[in-house]
Write a protein that holds these residues in place. Structure first.
Motif, PDB file in Angstrom:
ATOM      1  N   SER A  68      35.042  35.367  28.721  1.00 14.92           N
ATOM      2  CA  SER A  68      34.404  35.440  30.038  1.00 14.92           C
ATOM      3  C   SER A  68      35.366  36.058  31.040  1.00 14.92           C
ATOM      4  CB  SER A  68      33.973  34.043  30.506  1.00 14.92           C
ATOM      5  OG  SER A  68      35.102  33.218  30.704  1.00 14.92           O
ATOM      6  N   LEU A  69      34.782  36.655  32.064  1.00  9.34           N
ATOM      7  CA  LEU A  69      35.567  37.342  33.088  1.00  9.34           C
ATOM      8  C   LEU A  69      34.726  37.391  34.356  1.00  9.34           C
ATOM      9  CD1 LEU A  69      38.040  39.274  33.772  1.00  9.34           C
ATOM     10  CD2 LEU A  69      36.544  41.121  33.059  1.00  9.34           C
ATOM     11  N   GLY A  70      35.335  37.094  35.489  1.00  4.23           N
ATOM     12  CA  GLY A  70      34.631  37.144  36.767  1.00  4.23           C
ATOM     13  C   GLY A  70      35.051  38.346  37.586  1.00  4.23           C
ATOM     14  N   LEU A  71      34.132  38.825  38.403  1.00  3.61           N
ATOM     15  CA  LEU A  71      34.389  39.939  39.313  1.00  3.61           C
ATOM     16  C   LEU A  71      33.848  39.557  40.675  1.00  3.61           C
ATOM     17  CD1 LEU A  71      35.025  42.919  40.078  1.00  3.61           C
ATOM     18  CD2 LEU A  71      32.740  43.482  39.227  1.00  3.61           C
ATOM     19  N   PHE A  72      34.662  39.717  41.704  1.00  2.82           N
ATOM     20  CA  PHE A  72      34.270  39.364  43.059  1.00  2.82           C
ATOM     21  C   PHE A  72      34.597  40.521  43.982  1.00  2.82           C
ATOM     22  CE2 PHE A  72      35.249  35.702  40.571  1.00  2.82           C
ATOM     23  CZ  PHE A  72      34.121  34.920  40.755  1.00  2.82           C
ATOM     24  N   VAL A  73      33.623  40.902  44.813  1.00  3.61           N
ATOM     25  CA  VAL A  73      33.776  42.078  45.663  1.00  3.61           C
ATOM     26  C   VAL A  73      33.480  41.704  47.109  1.00  3.61           C
ATOM     27  CG1 VAL A  73      32.930  44.408  46.152  1.00  3.61           C
ATOM     28  CG2 VAL A  73      33.174  43.647  43.782  1.00  3.61           C
ATOM     29  N   GLU A  74      34.348  42.142  47.988  1.00  3.92           N
ATOM     30  CA  GLU A  74      34.166  41.992  49.430  1.00  3.92           C
ATOM     31  C   GLU A  74      34.446  43.353  50.050  1.00  3.92           C
ATOM     32  OE1 GLU A  74      33.034  40.411  52.861  1.00  3.92           O
ATOM     33  OE2 GLU A  74      33.094  39.199  51.044  1.00  3.92           O
ATOM     34  N   GLY A  75      33.414  43.987  50.597  1.00  6.55           N
ATOM     35  CA  GLY A  75      33.575  45.338  51.123  1.00  6.55           C
ATOM     36  C   GLY A  75      33.868  46.299  49.990  1.00  6.55           C
ATOM     37  N   ALA A  76      34.928  47.071  50.141  1.00  6.09           N
ATOM     38  CA  ALA A  76      35.299  48.057  49.122  1.00  6.09           C
ATOM     39  C   ALA A  76      36.323  47.527  48.127  1.00  6.09           C
ATOM     40  CB  ALA A  76      35.845  49.313  49.802  1.00  6.09           C
ATOM     41  N   LEU A  77      36.767  46.282  48.309  1.00  2.00           N
ATOM     42  CA  LEU A  77      37.811  45.724  47.453  1.00  2.00           C
ATOM     43  C   LEU A  77      37.241  44.674  46.513  1.00  2.00           C
ATOM     44  CD1 LEU A  77      40.852  45.613  46.793  1.00  2.00           C
ATOM     45  CD2 LEU A  77      41.041  43.831  48.544  1.00  2.00           C
ATOM     46  N   GLY A  78      37.552  44.798  45.246  1.00  3.58           N
ATOM     47  CA  GLY A  78      37.109  43.835  44.252  1.00  3.58           C
ATOM     48  C   GLY A  78      38.295  43.215  43.544  1.00  3.58           C
ATOM     49  N   ALA A  79      38.109  42.003  43.059  1.00  2.98           N
ATOM     50  CA  ALA A  79      39.151  41.314  42.305  1.00  2.98           C
ATOM     51  C   ALA A  79      38.558  40.786  41.015  1.00  2.98           C
ATOM     52  CB  ALA A  79      39.728  40.167  43.129  1.00  2.98           C
ATOM     53  N   LEU A  80      39.264  40.991  39.939  1.00  6.32           N
ATOM     54  CA  LEU A  80      38.852  40.488  38.631  1.00  6.32           C
ATOM     55  C   LEU A  80      39.587  39.181  38.362  1.00  6.32           C
ATOM     56  CD1 LEU A  80      39.000  43.988  37.171  1.00  6.32           C
ATOM     57  CD2 LEU A  80      37.019  42.533  36.859  1.00  6.32           C
ATOM     58  N   SER A  81      38.846  38.195  37.905  1.00 10.76           N
ATOM     59  CA  SER A  81      39.451  36.900  37.594  1.00 10.76           C
ATOM     60  C   SER A  81      40.130  36.945  36.243  1.00 10.76           C
ATOM     61  CB  SER A  81      38.390  35.808  37.599  1.00 10.76           C
ATOM     62  OG  SER A  81      37.579  35.914  36.452  1.00 10.76           O
ATOM     63  N   ARG A  82      40.886  35.930  35.965  1.00 10.00           N
ATOM     64  CA  ARG A  82      41.548  35.821  34.670  1.00 10.00           C
ATOM     65  C   ARG A  82      40.507  35.716  33.565  1.00 10.00           C
ATOM     66  NH1 ARG A  82      44.534  30.889  32.232  1.00 10.00           N
ATOM     67  NH2 ARG A  82      45.642  31.891  30.536  1.00 10.00           N
ATOM     68  N   SER A  83      40.739  36.451  32.522  1.00  9.73           N
ATOM     69  CA  SER A  83      39.835  36.440  31.378  1.00  9.73           C
ATOM     70  C   SER A  83      40.156  35.244  30.494  1.00  9.73           C
ATOM     71  CB  SER A  83      40.016  37.745  30.597  1.00  9.73           C
ATOM     72  OG  SER A  83      39.171  37.780  29.498  1.00  9.73           O
ATOM     73  N   GLU A  84      39.131  34.572  30.023  1.00  7.83           N
ATOM     74  CA  GLU A  84      39.303  33.394  29.167  1.00  7.83           C
ATOM     75  C   GLU A  84      38.711  33.660  27.785  1.00  7.83           C
ATOM     76  OE1 GLU A  84      40.845  30.558  29.932  1.00  7.83           O
ATOM     77  OE2 GLU A  84      41.262  31.110  32.005  1.00  7.83           O
ATOM     78  N   HIS A  85      39.460  33.298  26.758  1.00  3.36           N
ATOM     79  CA  HIS A  85      39.006  33.463  25.378  1.00  3.36           C
ATOM     80  C   HIS A  85      39.520  32.305  24.535  1.00  3.36           C
ATOM     81  CE1 HIS A  85      39.112  37.500  27.060  1.00  3.36           C
ATOM     82  NE2 HIS A  85      38.130  37.764  26.244  1.00  3.36           N
ATOM     83  N   PRO A  86      38.685  31.754  23.677  1.00  2.00           N
ATOM     84  CA  PRO A  86      39.177  30.734  22.747  1.00  2.00           C
ATOM     85  C   PRO A  86      40.248  31.338  21.840  1.00  2.00           C
ATOM     86  CG  PRO A  86      36.774  30.804  22.730  1.00  2.00           C
ATOM     87  CD  PRO A  86      37.247  31.991  23.510  1.00  2.00           C
TER      88      PRO A  86
END
Length: 107
Positions: A21-39
């Motif tokens: 799993s991986l999260g992506l969050f965007v505010e305006g023109a800037l986005g941040a990717l969350s830490r990827s989790e894997h078993p």
């Protein structure tokens, strides 16, 4: 942020089992990717790179991001994975934290 439409979570499944799993969050023109989790049993199979690729495309094409930021832990091999998808390191961040009551250690 996901409920406000400014974030989305991506999941990789093997059958019905979530294997990444991986999260992506965007505010305006800037986005941040969350830490990827894997078993542990599903690491080194290209799952993280594939999630990262699809999340990045979604951020640029669907969410209006012009720049995406990732903050991998230096000792973790994530920086290698990010580089394989086309990311490059342009800044470094470090920090220092103090907790009240922490035992003092000589280094």
């Amino acid at each position: 942020m996901t409920q406000a439409g400014r974030g989305v979570w991506f999941g990789a499944y093997l059958g019905e089992q979530l294997v990444g799993s991986l999260g992506l969050f965007v505010e305006g023109a800037l986005g941040a990717l969350s830490r990827s989790e894997h078993p542990p049993g599903f690491r080194r199979r290209g799952i993280c790179g594939t999630l990262l690729h699809h999340a990045s495309q979604h951020g640029f094409q669907e969410m209006g991001a012009r720049q995406l930021v990732i903050m991998p832990v230096a000792e973790y091999n994530a920086a290698r994975i990010y580089a394989s998808v086309g990311y490059r390191q342009v800044e470094w961040q470090s920090g220092l934290t103090w907790w009240e009551g922490i035992e003092q250690h000589a280094f």
